[in-house]
Design a protein around this motif. Structure first.
Motif, PDB file in Angstrom:
ATOM      1  N   THR A 190       0.780  -1.227   0.094  1.00 16.62           N
ATOM      2  CA  THR A 190      -0.064  -0.008   0.179  1.00 16.62           C
ATOM      3  C   THR A 190       0.899   1.089  -0.158  1.00 16.62           C
ATOM      4  O   THR A 190       0.356   2.516  -0.485  1.00 16.62           O
ATOM      5  CB  THR A 190      -1.045   0.117   1.258  1.00 16.62           C
ATOM      6  N   GLU A 191       2.202   1.403   0.343  1.00 14.95           N
ATOM      7  CA  GLU A 191       2.845   2.353   0.418  1.00 14.95           C
ATOM      8  C   GLU A 191       3.487   2.712  -1.121  1.00 14.95           C
ATOM      9  O   GLU A 191       3.543   2.122  -2.008  1.00 14.95           O
ATOM     10  CB  GLU A 191       4.318   2.278   1.063  1.00 14.95           C
ATOM     11  N   GLU A 192       3.681   3.968  -1.137  1.00 11.37           N
ATOM     12  CA  GLU A 192       4.184   4.589  -2.377  1.00 11.37           C
ATOM     13  C   GLU A 192       5.335   4.020  -3.287  1.00 11.37           C
ATOM     14  O   GLU A 192       5.588   3.816  -4.349  1.00 11.37           O
ATOM     15  CB  GLU A 192       4.316   6.283  -2.404  1.00 11.37           C
ATOM     16  N   VAL A 193       6.455   3.963  -2.341  1.00  7.48           N
ATOM     17  CA  VAL A 193       7.797   3.342  -2.784  1.00  7.48           C
ATOM     18  C   VAL A 193       7.531   1.764  -3.706  1.00  7.48           C
ATOM     19  O   VAL A 193       7.696   1.954  -4.774  1.00  7.48           O
ATOM     20  CB  VAL A 193       8.908   3.193  -1.764  1.00  7.48           C
ATOM     21  N   PRO A 194       6.973   1.126  -2.899  1.00  9.49           N
ATOM     22  CA  PRO A 194       6.959  -0.406  -3.464  1.00  9.49           C
ATOM     23  C   PRO A 194       5.766  -0.239  -4.897  1.00  9.49           C
ATOM     24  O   PRO A 194       6.182  -1.029  -5.925  1.00  9.49           O
ATOM     25  CB  PRO A 194       6.386  -1.472  -2.559  1.00  9.49           C
ATOM     26  N   LEU A 195       4.898   0.416  -4.565  1.00 10.03           N
ATOM     27  CA  LEU A 195       3.953   0.804  -5.794  1.00 10.03           C
ATOM     28  C   LEU A 195       4.684   1.516  -6.932  1.00 10.03           C
ATOM     29  O   LEU A 195       4.440   0.924  -8.107  1.00 10.03           O
ATOM     30  CB  LEU A 195       2.744   1.432  -5.371  1.00 10.03           C
ATOM     31  N   GLN A 196       5.563   2.272  -6.859  1.00 13.63           N
ATOM     32  CA  GLN A 196       6.510   2.841  -7.938  1.00 13.63           C
ATOM     33  C   GLN A 196       7.340   1.923  -8.459  1.00 13.63           C
ATOM     34  O   GLN A 196       7.445   1.861  -9.764  1.00 13.63           O
ATOM     35  CB  GLN A 196       7.022   4.105  -7.453  1.00 13.63           C
ATOM     36  N   GLU A 197       7.752   1.058  -7.572  1.00 12.25           N
ATOM     37  CA  GLU A 197       8.830  -0.131  -8.061  1.00 12.25           C
ATOM     38  C   GLU A 197       8.096  -1.010  -8.991  1.00 12.25           C
ATOM     39  O   GLU A 197       8.690  -1.543  -9.949  1.00 12.25           O
ATOM     40  CB  GLU A 197       9.538  -0.837  -6.908  1.00 12.25           C
ATOM     41  N   ILE A 198       6.759  -1.397  -8.624  1.00 10.06           N
ATOM     42  CA  ILE A 198       5.994  -2.189  -9.480  1.00 10.06           C
ATOM     43  C   ILE A 198       5.819  -1.698 -10.801  1.00 10.06           C
ATOM     44  O   ILE A 198       5.981  -2.279 -11.806  1.00 10.06           O
ATOM     45  CB  ILE A 198       4.805  -2.643  -8.929  1.00 10.06           C
ATOM     46  N   LEU A 199       5.625  -0.337 -11.140  1.00 14.45           N
ATOM     47  CA  LEU A 199       5.455   0.432 -12.385  1.00 14.45           C
ATOM     48  C   LEU A 199       6.612   0.145 -13.127  1.00 14.45           C
ATOM     49  O   LEU A 199       6.803  -0.128 -14.361  1.00 14.45           O
ATOM     50  CB  LEU A 199       5.072   1.568 -12.007  1.00 14.45           C
ATOM     51  N   LYS A 200       7.957   0.490 -12.445  1.00 13.72           N
ATOM     52  CA  LYS A 200       8.970   0.438 -13.076  1.00 13.72           C
ATOM     53  C   LYS A 200       9.394  -1.239 -13.407  1.00 13.72           C
ATOM     54  O   LYS A 200       9.854  -1.346 -14.709  1.00 13.72           O
ATOM     55  CB  LYS A 200      10.306   0.565 -12.154  1.00 13.72           C
ATOM     56  N   PHE A 201       8.991  -2.113 -12.467  1.00 12.55           N
ATOM     57  CA  PHE A 201       9.050  -3.619 -12.979  1.00 12.55           C
ATOM     58  C   PHE A 201       8.451  -3.759 -14.271  1.00 12.55           C
ATOM     59  O   PHE A 201       8.687  -4.549 -15.077  1.00 12.55           O
ATOM     60  CB  PHE A 201       8.721  -4.318 -11.737  1.00 12.55           C
ATOM     61  N   GLN A 202       7.060  -3.303 -14.220  1.00 20.62           N
ATOM     62  CA  GLN A 202       6.411  -3.561 -15.646  1.00 20.62           C
ATOM     63  C   GLN A 202       6.838  -2.905 -16.692  1.00 20.62           C
ATOM     64  O   GLN A 202       6.989  -3.614 -17.738  1.00 20.62           O
ATOM     65  CB  GLN A 202       4.856  -3.060 -14.930  1.00 20.62           C
ATOM     66  N   GLU A 203       7.378  -1.956 -16.750  1.00 29.50           N
ATOM     67  CA  GLU A 203       7.926  -1.346 -17.880  1.00 29.50           C
ATOM     68  C   GLU A 203       9.077  -1.894 -18.367  1.00 29.50           C
ATOM     69  O   GLU A 203       9.388  -2.074 -19.398  1.00 29.50           O
ATOM     70  CB  GLU A 203       8.156   0.263 -17.462  1.00 29.50           C
ATOM     71  N   ASN A 204      10.255  -2.473 -17.229  1.00 30.57           N
ATOM     72  CA  ASN A 204      11.383  -3.097 -17.959  1.00 30.57           C
ATOM     73  C   ASN A 204      10.617  -4.519 -18.258  1.00 30.57           C
ATOM     74  O   ASN A 204      11.555  -4.797 -19.358  1.00 30.57           O
ATOM     75  CB  ASN A 204      12.058  -3.284 -16.494  1.00 30.57           C
TER      76      ASN A 204
END
Length: 666
Positions: free
Chosen positions: A619-633
């Motif tokens: 639910t926190e911003e940092v892991p949610l942002q990392e998930i978006l980066k993961f998906q883009e990669n």
């Protein structure tokens, strides 16, 4: 009075709805009364429905840390799949409670607010709830069992109906798997010959088996299976890229010499090994394994040795094959200059050995059984608020049920392996035990594995190229997420739940064998990140790499015979086409093996691909942002693989993120 806005998300799954009365209590510094969530004539808790309620309290409750939920029978007892709850406080702050859990009884269920917390920083005083209580309850539900001595432990389950609701397949997956299993032979148009226990009398009869269901790869295999270049290619990019290694010195039990493999002295093995051009595949784990009996006929399973050479045009060509480990006059070394059927039959024995070793070692043991251990230890040792639970839970979906089915339908005495493979029966346990004893941590980590096998610069090795990229993408994602929570090595060492997780994996998965190199504890952040990367890679990308191509490479039976029913030749010059046909498995063995591999290669329509998170535990911003980066990669890698594949005669697709499932579910 102050008002709290409560939003309840019922999961979008079959039978997720409930008609029961649902009660909620909000817990912070103070707590609300147990409140019935109001309903009209219709239930607000239908599948996929989002329902809004207002809870009025005499005073502000402080920071919310917990909700309590229970449901009481209204008309009849039913099950409710609750996805998540959101609570907005009077001052406008929204608290998130990720749940994703079946509520099947009338007990009170407690769920923590979604912010990830490690045990040593969890200072909230909760009289009715503790992390340890949650884990104790989980340990009652998920109990360890020993299926066979000497192999990884598993979940105890007395029957299919005893499986906990939270790990069961969706109705969609159950229906599709049952249909595929029941209709497999019919779909492949093989039902009429499914009970034929006769030999094939011509190669054309085998060709007819592919008429109903073909793939681009199965067609390619059918056309090229006899070719030495394709034989060598499969050690790099087939379903078992885990065995080949660079050869720097000849084995004493494989007495190959220059005169056997190099005409006119144009090369020498010593020079070619020094130049890095010689490779070895050693099936020694199959040595001494008792072969099965099928249709009342003794089967044969060899433990071959295969020597290969990288040629100047970057092809991997077989140089020599010895079908048994112990050299001798009745165990000739076959070479490409032998007669057509001597050489072809030798390769067929290798491919049959490869199928049996790969299926049990590279696929069942190193993926399925280990994934079950990772899952069981996760449920035993990490509460839902632990950051590693949130990171790994998506990679456990359906794993426990598919492994239960594998033990029941494949590994059992009456299972498919016993009916249709040379390694069935006693051989299964023997191979699994020997494979576990020889397994190493480094072999589970693709960068280490590739380096140790000396394969870093082999051309045309798409399993390596794509696999290393997937590993690096996962490693970056895991590192960024976990380093958000673990700033120092000391914090890793303090986390007793994390340490219990890895210790239980060492004990139940690797049977406390220190020779495996599996860590028993984590001392540093780097150690933890690498191990978690291995877990995710194993449960997702590696499983797809060794599972998805089973039908592609095995539908054409001569390329991957599950069993052989004549002994290997003891002399050269006697083999012919009839010898080959008589050696192949019977018709019924072949068609059932085709149906099984077709089932195991068929993806469910409700699959969840790597990088997708329909259940959002963070639910926190940092892991949610990392998930978006993961998906883009992952998206970029998929595009790169597709572009590369356009230039290949046989595309390598098994590490394309668009086909990699998030978990071991088939």
């Amino acid at each position: 009075m102050v008002d709290y806005e409560v939003t309840v998300f019922t999961g979008d799954l079959a039978f997720a709805s409930t008609f029961d009365n649902v009660y909620i209590k909000l817990v912070g510094k103070d707590e609300s009364k147990r409140t019935l969530l109001p309903r009209s004539w219709m239930s607000p808790f239908f599948k996929g429905k989002v329902s809004h309620f207002t809870i009025s309290c005499p005073a502000f409750l402080g920071k919310l840390t917990l909700i309590e939920l229970d449901k009481q029978t209204k008309f009849f007892q039913d099950s409710w799949y609750l996805a998540k709850v959101e609570v907005t406080s009077p001052e406008g702050h929204t608290y998130h409670f990720p749940i994703y859990h079946w509520i099947t009884d009338s007990d009170v269920h407690r769920f923590r607010e979604g912010t990830a917390l490690r045990i040593f920083e969890d200072n909230d005083s909760l009289d009715k709830y503790s992390r340890q209580q949650e884990l104790q309850q989980q340990q009652k539900v998920y109990c360890w069992d020993v299926y066979e001595a000497g192999i990884p432990h598993c979940m105890k389950a007395d029957s299919f109906l005893s499986l906990p609701c939270d790990i069961r397949f969706s109705l969609t997956k159950i229906t599709e798997m049952a249909y595929t299993a029941a209709k497999g032979l019919a779909e492949l148009e093989l039902r009429e010959i499914a009970e034929c226990k006769e030999n094939f009398t011509c190669i054309e009869d085998i060709s007819h088996l592919l008429s109903a269901h073909r793939t681009e790869t199965s067609d390619y295999v059918c056309q090229h299976w006899k070719e030495d270049a394709f034989f060598g290619y499969q050690f790099l990019n087939g379903v078992n890229p885990m065995l080949i290694q660079r050869c720097t010195s000849l084995l004493e039990n494989f007495p190959v010499n220059d005169d056997m493999v190099f005409l006119h002295g144009q090369h020498s093995l010593a020079d070619e090994m020094e130049n890095g051009n010689i490779f070895l595949c050693d099936y020694k784990l199959l040595d001494g394994v008792q072969a099965n009996t099928i249709n009342g006929k003794k089967q044969y399973l060899m433990a071959p040795l295969v020597l290969l050479q990288k040629t100047p045009d970057d092809k991997l060509m077989p140089l020599a094959i010895q079908l048994k480990q112990k050299p001798g006059d009745e165990n000739p070394i076959f070479v490409p200059t032998d007669s057509e059927y001597d050489w072809l039959l030798a390769k067929i024995f290798v491919k049959s050995a490869d199928f049996n070793l790969y299926e049990l070692s590279a696929h069942l043991l190193r993926i399925h059984l280990l994934a079950e251990v990772f899952t069981m230890s996760l449920l035993h040792n990490l509460p839902m608020v632990h950051p590693l639970y949130k990171l790994l839970k998506p990679h456990t979906r359906y794993t426990l049920q598919i492994n239960y089915l594998a033990r029941d339908l494949l590994l059992s005495k009456d299972g498919d392996l016993a009916k249709f493979t040379a390694s069935g029966g006693e051989g299964v346990t023997t191979i699994l035990q020997k494979s576990l004893s020889s397994l190493t941590y480094s072999s589970l980590c693709i960068p280490d594995d590739i380096a140790q096998r000396g394969l870093t610069d082999v051309p045309g090795f798409y399993y390596r190229d794509d696999g290393l990229k997937i590993w690096n993408i996962i490693h970056s994602f895991v590192s960024n997420v976990l380093r958000h929570y673990y700033k120092t090595d000391d914090e890793v060492q303090q986390d007793t739940e994390l340490q219990n997780w890895i210790q239980e994996i060492f004990e139940h998965g690797f049977l406390s064998q220190e020779s495996t190199g599996i860590p028993q504890k984590f001392s540093t952040v780097d150690e933890m990140v690498k191990f978690v990367t291995m877990v995710i890679f194993t449960c997702s990308a590696q499983h797809t790499a060794v599972n998805a191509g089973q039908y592609d490479f095995g539908a054409w039976m001569p390329n991957n015979p599950t069993s052989l029913q004549l002994p290997p030749p003891t002399e050269k010059g006697a083999a012919n086409e009839k010898t080959m046909l008589d050696t192949f498995p019977d018709v019924n063995t072949t068609v059932h093996a085709m149906a099984i591999t077709w089932l195991l290669s068929t993806q469910s329509s409700d699959r969840v691909l790597l990088g997708q998170y329909p259940e959002m535990h963070f639910t926190e911003e940092v892991p949610l942002q990392e998930i978006l980066k993961f998906q883009e990669n992952l998206k970029k890698l998929s595009a790169d693989i597709k572009d590369r594949n356009k230039k290949l005669d046989l595309p390598y697709t098994y590490f394309d993120p668009e086909v990699i499932e998030n978990s071991v579910s088939i």
